[in-house]
Scaffold this active site. Structure first.
Site, short mmCIF file in Angstrom:
data_model
loop_
_atom_site.label_atom_id
_atom_site.label_comp_id
_atom_site.label_asym_id
_atom_site.label_seq_id
_atom_site.Cartn_x
_atom_site.Cartn_y
_atom_site.Cartn_z
CG HIS A 127 -2.56 7.28 14.81
ND1 HIS A 127 -1.21 7.24 14.52
CD2 HIS A 127 -2.64 7.33 16.16
CE1 HIS A 127 -0.53 7.25 15.65
NE2 HIS A 127 -1.36 7.31 16.66
CG ASP A 157 0.04 7.51 11.38
OD1 ASP A 157 -0.99 8.18 11.22
OD2 ASP A 157 0.35 6.97 12.45
N GLY A 230 -0.49 8.66 23.73
CA GLY A 230 -0.55 10.11 23.80
C GLY A 230 0.69 10.79 23.26
CB SER A 232 0.42 9.34 18.54
OG SER A 232 0.56 7.98 18.29
#
Length: 504
Positions: A127, A157, A230, A232
């Site tokens: 993502h 993901d 942020g 991630s």
């Protein structure tokens, strides 16, 4: 309202040439393992200093039409013939308000880490880089390199990027074994929260095996190490400096950390990364069954002492076990030596298995445990089969679930009424519907006197022709809050009767 948030920083609109990424600048010394006191780490400075160089900031940009960008002001709708029309036309066209004549750059920030310095391989979340036109990897010493996309996996993901290793001296970290992590073990997160690169936070493993309904293979590590938007794609380290998780989501009522964060365990992520590096896509094992949870009532009706495993509700047509190896109504309690405690365990274990591997599957069939041998197919092929991509161009069928040759519903096993089943149960040629091939003892269907060989012709006054029709119709009734299902049954000779079955 509390919500689960993916951790990529909120998108911001930048004017070309004015954006600056805030990155921590550190020297990268040789790795030193820290000492830990009995009540926690005395200091993580040495550990953090040895790892900062391998953690990167991911910056992506995407070009969007003017009115589609964040903060864009739409052209006001004026009455026809308004004297202000020309003024507003000139004003908005000159300032990018005309969606046909302007475009804006939208940037997003996330985190990642280098796992192969020689090849320039970087791991992050899918993502973080989804829909990006350009991807840049920003290192802790201020160097920025363009990145190319190697592959992505939306189900977990995970995304893999590649940078030119000749463009910068890279420092890499390696995956550790997340299965060895215990609740209470110390962990450290490094990432890029809110654009603040090189941010280090420390906490513990708060829980394991968390299912937050974000995908089919949820098995998250929960941590109280502070992670925010942020973070991630950034790593979660153990005390040896190994990556045991990829920080992905938080629960937060405000968008900031409240000490509930989730990381993809390395046990799951490392296999996906290897496949993306090797093939540019995932190649997961596929069993070809539709499953549902084993409740206490189902366990009792199947003669099981405890409710465990995954109940096979249907067998996919053309799938690996569409040969009778596994049947609707079977309960899978062990797969390739791994216990299946609950339904959600099975898809993850199967997906982690190699395509084409022959595995032993322990099932409970009619109250008796037995082991069957199954050769796995490929999940991606199964998805094509489900969407009608194997030579099927019917768009309507492309949105449907895969057909099933048998299904288990309301204590009954149902199958297609074809030449074989007609002959087996001596069913007349003019009878149509879905044949009942088995009825579980002490089930709601058995209580109503339903017998194998009878044919379901209608459910709630709607005709059914396939096992999938039966499953879909029962599912629709449950969604409507109905407690009972009205079935019209045909005998072998075509005599009809109505039966009501409980669905609770």
């Amino acid at each position: 309202m509390t919500s689960i948030l993916l951790l990529r920083a909120a998108r911001r609109t930048f004017i070309a040439g004015t954006a600056a990424l805030l990155v921590g600048t550190v020297a990268v010394p040789s790795f030193v393992t820290p000492s830990f006191a009995a009540d926690g780490p005395a200091s993580v400075a040495d550990l953090a200093q040895g790892l900062l160089g391998a953690v990167v900031n991911i910056s992506t940009s995407q070009t969007v039409k003017g009115t589609e960008g964040p903060g864009a002001v739409p052209m006001p709708q004026l009455p026809e013939g308004s004297p202000f029309q020309d003024f507003f036309d000139d004003f908005f066209k000159n300032r990018g308000g005309d969606k046909d004549n302007s475009a804006q750059k939208v940037q997003s920030l996330g985190s990642g880490f280098v796992i192969d310095a020689e090849q320039g391989i970087v791991v992050t979340n899918n993502h973080v880089i989804a829909d990006a036109d350009d991807i840049e990897v920003n290192f802790s010493d201020g160097v920025t390199l363009k990145a190319t996309l190697v592959g992505t996996d939306t189900k977990t993901d995970v995304a893999v990027l590649k940078v030119d290793p000749k463009g910068h001296k890279l420092t890499a970290v390696k995956f550790g074994d997340s299965t060895k992590m215990r609740v209470g073990d110390w962990v450290m997160a490094i990432g890029n929260p809110f654009g603040l690169g090189g941010t280090v936070t420390v906490g513990i493993v708060s829980a394991r095996n968390r299912d937050i309904n974000s995908g089919p293979y949820d098995d998250f590590i929960q941590t109280d190490a502070a992670i925010n938007r942020g973070n991630s794609g950034g790593p979660l380290f153990n005390s040896a400096g190994e990556v045991i998780g990829i920080n992905t989501a938080i629960i937060s009522p405000s968008g900031g950390s409240i000490g509930i964060g989730f990381s993809i365990p390395s046990q799951l992520a490392s296999g996906v990364v290897d496949q993306l590096r090797q093939f540019g896509e995932t190649r997961r094992g596929w069993l070809g069954v539709r499953i549902q949870p084993v409740t206490d009532d189902i366990a009792e009706s199947l003669g099981m002492a405890t409710a465990k495993g995954a109940l096979v509700a249907g067998v996919i047509k053309g799938g690996p076990v569409d040969n009778g190896t596994i049947q609707a109504g079977d309960v899978i309690i062990k797969f390739d030596g791994k216990d299946i405690h609950e339904m959600r365990d099975l898809p993850r274990v199967v997906a982690e298995s190699p395509v084409g591997k022959a595995v032993d599957v322990l099932i409970v069939r009619k109250g008796v445990e037995q082991t069957v041998k199954v050769t796995l197919g490929r999940l991606e092929d199964g998805e094509k089969l489900a969407s009608g991509e194997n030579g099927n161009t019917d768009q309507d069928k492309g949105n449907k679930a895969p057909a099933v040759s048998t299904a288990s519903v309301l204590g009954m096993t149902v199958g297609e009424l074809n030449d074989e089943t007609r002959k087996k149960f001596s069913i007349a040629a003019d009878v149509s519907g879905v044949v009942i091939t088995d009825v579980a003892k002490d089930s709601a269907a058995a209580e109503r006197g339903i017998q194998p060989g009878e044919v379901i012709t209608e459910i709630a006054q709607e005709s059914v022709a396939t096992p999938k029709d039966v499953m879909d119709r029962i599912g629709a009734l449950k969604e409507q809050g109905r407690k009972n299902a009205l079935l019209m049954l045909a005998s072998k000779t075509g005599e009809l009767r109505f039966v009501t079955i409980r669905m609770d």
